[in-house]
Design a protein around this motif. Structure first.
Motif, mmCIF file in Angstrom:
data_model
loop_
_atom_site.group_PDB
_atom_site.id
_atom_site.type_symbol
_atom_site.label_atom_id
_atom_site.label_comp_id
_atom_site.label_asym_id
_atom_site.label_seq_id
_atom_site.Cartn_x
_atom_site.Cartn_y
_atom_site.Cartn_z
ATOM 1 N N SER A 1 3.654 4.573 2.881
ATOM 2 C CA SER A 1 4.480 4.780 4.069
ATOM 3 C C SER A 1 3.635 5.011 5.328
ATOM 4 O O SER A 1 4.127 4.868 6.440
ATOM 5 C CB SER A 1 5.415 5.970 3.864
ATOM 6 N N GLN A 2 2.345 5.341 5.150
ATOM 7 C CA GLN A 2 1.459 5.642 6.277
ATOM 8 C C GLN A 2 0.415 4.559 6.549
ATOM 9 O O GLN A 2 -0.310 4.646 7.537
ATOM 10 C CB GLN A 2 0.717 6.958 6.013
ATOM 11 N N ILE A 3 0.324 3.564 5.670
ATOM 12 C CA ILE A 3 -0.751 2.570 5.789
ATOM 13 C C ILE A 3 -0.202 1.161 5.661
ATOM 14 O O ILE A 3 0.930 0.948 5.242
ATOM 15 C CB ILE A 3 -1.832 2.785 4.703
ATOM 16 N N GLU A 4 -1.047 0.203 6.030
ATOM 17 C CA GLU A 4 -0.777 -1.209 5.774
ATOM 18 C C GLU A 4 -1.955 -1.743 4.975
ATOM 19 O O GLU A 4 -3.106 -1.479 5.309
ATOM 20 C CB GLU A 4 -0.652 -1.988 7.076
ATOM 21 N N VAL A 5 -1.651 -2.478 3.926
ATOM 22 C CA VAL A 5 -2.690 -3.056 3.081
ATOM 23 C C VAL A 5 -2.798 -4.536 3.420
ATOM 24 O O VAL A 5 -1.817 -5.271 3.350
ATOM 25 C CB VAL A 5 -2.356 -2.878 1.582
ATOM 26 N N GLY A 6 -3.997 -4.957 3.805
ATOM 27 C CA GLY A 6 -4.229 -6.355 4.112
ATOM 28 C C GLY A 6 -4.415 -7.158 2.837
ATOM 29 O O GLY A 6 -4.228 -6.654 1.723
ATOM 30 N N GLU A 7 -4.807 -8.403 2.999
ATOM 31 C CA GLU A 7 -5.051 -9.274 1.854
ATOM 32 C C GLU A 7 -6.246 -8.745 1.061
ATOM 33 O O GLU A 7 -7.273 -8.379 1.620
ATOM 34 C CB GLU A 7 -5.338 -10.687 2.355
ATOM 35 N N LEU A 8 -6.067 -8.695 -0.243
ATOM 36 C CA LEU A 8 -7.118 -8.192 -1.129
ATOM 37 C C LEU A 8 -7.687 -9.330 -1.968
ATOM 38 O O LEU A 8 -6.955 -10.226 -2.383
ATOM 39 C CB LEU A 8 -6.567 -7.115 -2.058
ATOM 40 N N HIS A 9 -8.980 -9.278 -2.229
ATOM 41 C CA HIS A 9 -9.641 -10.212 -3.134
ATOM 42 C C HIS A 9 -10.317 -9.388 -4.212
ATOM 43 O O HIS A 9 -11.261 -8.632 -3.921
ATOM 44 C CB HIS A 9 -10.652 -11.070 -2.378
#
Length: 65
Positions: free
Chosen positions: A38-46
């Motif tokens: 709820s506090q973060i955004e997760v970008g694309e992960l490899h």
């Protein structure tokens, strides 16, 4: 109340639940911290490695910077 600075951190996502991720900046699960989705955004992960965006206060509070 002043708006918190938003920062990007690169690191490893070790685990994920419906509400949080277990994240470290050094790739070491022992030093990883749980961060609420709820506090973060997760970008694309490899392979679990990538960038997250979060408030600076949260990164400081969790010892990630």
């Amino acid at each position: 109340m002043s708006r918190s600075e938003i920062i990007d951190l690169r690191g490893q996502v070790h685990a994920r639940t419906d509400r949080a991720i277990l994240f470290s900046t050094d790739g070491d699960r022992e030093s990883a911290e749980w961060l609420p989705l709820s506090q973060i955004e997760v970008g694309e992960l490899h392979r679990g490695v990538g960038e997250i965006t979060l408030p600076e206060w949260l990164a400081v509070d969790k010892g990630l910077m």
